[in-house]
Scaffold this motif. Structure first.
Motif, PDB file in Angstrom:
ATOM      1  N   TRP A 255       0.813  -1.222   0.000  1.00  0.00           N
ATOM      2  CA  TRP A 255       0.000   0.000   0.000  1.00  0.00           C
ATOM      3  C   TRP A 255       0.850   1.278   0.000  1.00  0.00           C
ATOM      4  O   TRP A 255       0.333   2.392   0.010  1.00  0.00           O
ATOM      5  CB  TRP A 255      -0.993   0.010   1.153  1.00  0.00           C
ATOM      6  CG  TRP A 255      -0.438  -0.199   2.523  1.00  0.00           C
ATOM      7  CD1 TRP A 255      -0.368  -1.361   3.195  1.00  0.00           C
ATOM      8  CD2 TRP A 255       0.125   0.783   3.410  1.00  0.00           C
ATOM      9  NE1 TRP A 255       0.195  -1.193   4.429  1.00  0.00           N
ATOM     10  CE2 TRP A 255       0.511   0.128   4.598  1.00  0.00           C
ATOM     11  CE3 TRP A 255       0.342   2.159   3.325  1.00  0.00           C
ATOM     12  CZ2 TRP A 255       1.096   0.773   5.678  1.00  0.00           C
ATOM     13  CZ3 TRP A 255       0.918   2.821   4.406  1.00  0.00           C
ATOM     14  CH2 TRP A 255       1.296   2.136   5.555  1.00  0.00           C
ATOM     15  N   GLN A 262      -5.555   4.554  -3.189  1.00  0.00           N
ATOM     16  CA  GLN A 262      -5.093   3.229  -2.772  1.00  0.00           C
ATOM     17  C   GLN A 262      -4.177   3.326  -1.545  1.00  0.00           C
ATOM     18  O   GLN A 262      -4.279   2.542  -0.601  1.00  0.00           O
ATOM     19  CB  GLN A 262      -4.359   2.550  -3.938  1.00  0.00           C
ATOM     20  CG  GLN A 262      -5.273   2.174  -5.095  1.00  0.00           C
ATOM     21  CD  GLN A 262      -4.497   1.695  -6.325  1.00  0.00           C
ATOM     22  OE1 GLN A 262      -3.329   2.058  -6.502  1.00  0.00           O
ATOM     23  NE2 GLN A 262      -5.144   0.905  -7.159  1.00  0.00           N
ATOM     24  N   LYS A 265      -6.323   4.214   1.610  1.00  0.00           N
ATOM     25  CA  LYS A 265      -7.055   3.063   2.140  1.00  0.00           C
ATOM     26  C   LYS A 265      -6.105   2.074   2.823  1.00  0.00           C
ATOM     27  O   LYS A 265      -6.440   1.454   3.838  1.00  0.00           O
ATOM     28  CB  LYS A 265      -7.846   2.377   1.023  1.00  0.00           C
ATOM     29  CG  LYS A 265      -9.011   3.232   0.516  1.00  0.00           C
ATOM     30  CD  LYS A 265      -9.806   2.521  -0.569  1.00  0.00           C
ATOM     31  CE  LYS A 265     -10.982   3.381  -1.026  1.00  0.00           C
ATOM     32  NZ  LYS A 265     -11.762   2.726  -2.086  1.00  0.00           N
ATOM     33  N   GLY A 266      -4.909   1.925   2.259  1.00  0.00           N
ATOM     34  CA  GLY A 266      -3.924   1.056   2.894  1.00  0.00           C
ATOM     35  C   GLY A 266      -3.521   1.577   4.263  1.00  0.00           C
ATOM     36  O   GLY A 266      -3.386   0.814   5.224  1.00  0.00           O
ATOM     37  N   LEU A 268      -5.336   3.495   6.220  1.00  0.00           N
ATOM     38  CA  LEU A 268      -6.483   3.368   7.127  1.00  0.00           C
ATOM     39  C   LEU A 268      -6.581   1.941   7.664  1.00  0.00           C
ATOM     40  O   LEU A 268      -6.810   1.721   8.861  1.00  0.00           O
ATOM     41  CB  LEU A 268      -7.774   3.755   6.399  1.00  0.00           C
ATOM     42  CG  LEU A 268      -7.894   5.220   5.977  1.00  0.00           C
ATOM     43  CD1 LEU A 268      -9.160   5.446   5.164  1.00  0.00           C
ATOM     44  CD2 LEU A 268      -7.872   6.147   7.186  1.00  0.00           C
ATOM     45  N   ASN A 269      -6.432   0.948   6.779  1.00  0.00           N
ATOM     46  CA  ASN A 269      -6.487  -0.456   7.215  1.00  0.00           C
ATOM     47  C   ASN A 269      -5.365  -0.770   8.190  1.00  0.00           C
ATOM     48  O   ASN A 269      -5.561  -1.444   9.212  1.00  0.00           O
ATOM     49  CB  ASN A 269      -6.398  -1.386   5.998  1.00  0.00           C
ATOM     50  CG  ASN A 269      -7.654  -1.360   5.154  1.00  0.00           C
ATOM     51  OD1 ASN A 269      -8.733  -1.043   5.651  1.00  0.00           O
ATOM     52  ND2 ASN A 269      -7.533  -1.684   3.879  1.00  0.00           N
ATOM     53  N   TYR A 270      -4.162  -0.274   7.905  1.00  0.00           N
ATOM     54  CA  TYR A 270      -3.008  -0.514   8.786  1.00  0.00           C
ATOM     55  C   TYR A 270      -3.244   0.112  10.170  1.00  0.00           C
ATOM     56  O   TYR A 270      -2.976  -0.500  11.198  1.00  0.00           O
ATOM     57  CB  TYR A 270      -1.753   0.078   8.145  1.00  0.00           C
ATOM     58  CG  TYR A 270      -0.537   0.028   9.023  1.00  0.00           C
ATOM     59  CD1 TYR A 270      -0.091   1.159   9.705  1.00  0.00           C
ATOM     60  CD2 TYR A 270       0.173  -1.153   9.183  1.00  0.00           C
ATOM     61  CE1 TYR A 270       1.022   1.117  10.516  1.00  0.00           C
ATOM     62  CE2 TYR A 270       1.297  -1.208   9.995  1.00  0.00           C
ATOM     63  CZ  TYR A 270       1.715  -0.068  10.661  1.00  0.00           C
ATOM     64  OH  TYR A 270       2.816  -0.118  11.469  1.00  0.00           O
ATOM     65  N   LYS A 272      -6.095   0.764  11.661  1.00  0.00           N
ATOM     66  CA  LYS A 272      -7.143   0.064  12.416  1.00  0.00           C
ATOM     67  C   LYS A 272      -6.655  -1.291  12.922  1.00  0.00           C
ATOM     68  O   LYS A 272      -6.968  -1.699  14.034  1.00  0.00           O
ATOM     69  CB  LYS A 272      -8.385  -0.109  11.544  1.00  0.00           C
ATOM     70  CG  LYS A 272      -9.073   1.218  11.234  1.00  0.00           C
ATOM     71  CD  LYS A 272     -10.229   1.034  10.254  1.00  0.00           C
ATOM     72  CE  LYS A 272     -10.872   2.369   9.890  1.00  0.00           C
ATOM     73  NZ  LYS A 272     -11.957   2.212   8.893  1.00  0.00           N
ATOM     74  N   GLN A 273      -5.884  -1.998  12.078  1.00  0.00           N
ATOM     75  CA  GLN A 273      -5.403  -3.323  12.483  1.00  0.00           C
ATOM     76  C   GLN A 273      -4.360  -3.233  13.597  1.00  0.00           C
ATOM     77  O   GLN A 273      -4.370  -4.031  14.520  1.00  0.00           O
ATOM     78  CB  GLN A 273      -4.807  -4.049  11.268  1.00  0.00           C
ATOM     79  CG  GLN A 273      -5.853  -4.462  10.236  1.00  0.00           C
ATOM     80  CD  GLN A 273      -5.225  -5.111   9.000  1.00  0.00           C
ATOM     81  OE1 GLN A 273      -4.023  -5.287   8.925  1.00  0.00           O
ATOM     82  NE2 GLN A 273      -6.065  -5.442   8.029  1.00  0.00           N
ATOM     83  N   SER A 277      -7.816   1.899  15.837  1.00  0.00           N
ATOM     84  CA  SER A 277      -8.595   2.985  15.252  1.00  0.00           C
ATOM     85  C   SER A 277      -7.636   4.017  14.666  1.00  0.00           C
ATOM     86  O   SER A 277      -6.428   4.014  14.950  1.00  0.00           O
ATOM     87  CB  SER A 277      -9.490   3.655  16.301  1.00  0.00           C
ATOM     88  OG  SER A 277      -8.690   4.303  17.282  1.00  0.00           O
TER      89      SER A 277
END
Length: 291
Positions: A255, A262, A265-266, A268-270, A272-273, A277
């Protein structure tokens, strides 16, 4: 016959003295007490009391103070724990007599990852707690009471056994695979973004508005842009550090390349994981030179 009658009377005293008693750290011996009667009163065992107090025989004395369920009582009085360096969920669970699964459920953790300074609840939320049930009183058999040595009526001096406590060895903590290239903040050398030498790849960012506008449109936040993107890449989606970290969020994962959408979004996912948050990631990056 006289001796047998006295022992039987002590057994009756044991039976009538059993109550649904809460966890206690200590118990003061009274005349007529036995290790068996005390263990029944506090819901433990004779062997546990002897082990906890370093007692090798069944002899106890009036006014002697013995420890009963000390570790359990200490654990019950603590409701919150602050994570320190070197902690793991397994280590904390063992220390407070709970399980890793309970810690994760009580603190809404989806993985075993914990962060220094994080607050962990050591008990279930109040709304889900079930009232404790008092143990059913049981009558001690006469033959068991006969094996106990009743405390003599006369008071004797007693010196508590000395015990040494050795702290458990610290367990090493291995960071998740994607973060193995990071070192602890105190040990790593960090170069401010303004001093990084960056090269420019062929632009893969989509056109249509500034990079920040595309970042916000893809779900990014102002706080994330100011606290993470600007210090990491100065807002350049094609930035590459001397160490090979790429993109707005500076990563070696996939990402770190592609369009602004792209990459956003990468990130944001990182966030949260790893931190639970976006706000958690922003707070961590504001206190460290990396994320």
């Amino acid at each position: 016959m006289k001796k047998l009658l006295a022992v039987s009377t002590a057994a009756v005293a044991v039976t009538t003295g059993v109550t649904a008693t809460a966890d206690a750290a200590t118990h003061t011996v009274k005349s007529g007490d036995t290790l068996f009667s005390i263990s029944q009163q506090y819901g433990t065992s004779v062997s546990a009391i002897k082990s906890e107090n370093g007692i090798k025989s069944n002899l106890i004395l009036p006014n002697q103070v013995i420890k009963v369920n000390e570790a359990k009582a200490a654990s019950a009085s603590t409701t919150e724990y602050t994570v320190v360096s070197g902690d793991t969920l397994g280590k904390i669970a063992s220390k407070y007599d709970v399980t890793v699964s309970q810690l994760k459920a009580w603190n809404n953790l989806s993985s075993d990852l914990i962060i220094v300074g994080q607050k962990l609840s050591l008990q279930a939320p109040a709304q889900s707690a079930e009232p404790a049930q008092a143990p059913v009183a049981q009558q001690a058999p006469v033959q068991q009471a006969q094996e106990q040595v009743a405390a003599p009526a006369q008071q004797q001096s007693y010196q508590a056994p000395k015990q040494s406590y050795k702290a458990p060895a610290q367990q090493s903590y291995k960071a998740p695979a994607q973060q193995q290239s990071y070192q602890a903040p105190a040990q790593q050398s960090y170069q401010a973004p303004a001093q990084k030498v960056r090269t420019t790849q062929t632009s893969t960012a989509s056109t249509g508005g500034s990079t920040k506008a595309q970042f916000l449109a893809a779900g990014g936040t102002e706080a994330m842009w100011n606290t993470i993107v600007l210090p990491e890449s100065s807002g350049n989606p094609n930035a590459v550090s001397p160490n090979g970290y790429q993109g707005l969020g500076q990563t070696k994962e996939s990402w770190g390349t592609g369009t602004v959408e792209q990459q956003t979004k990468g990130m944001l996912n990182y966030a949260k994981q790893r931190y639970g948050s976006i706000d958690g990631a922003v707070e961590f990056r504001s206190q460290h030179p990396w994320w």
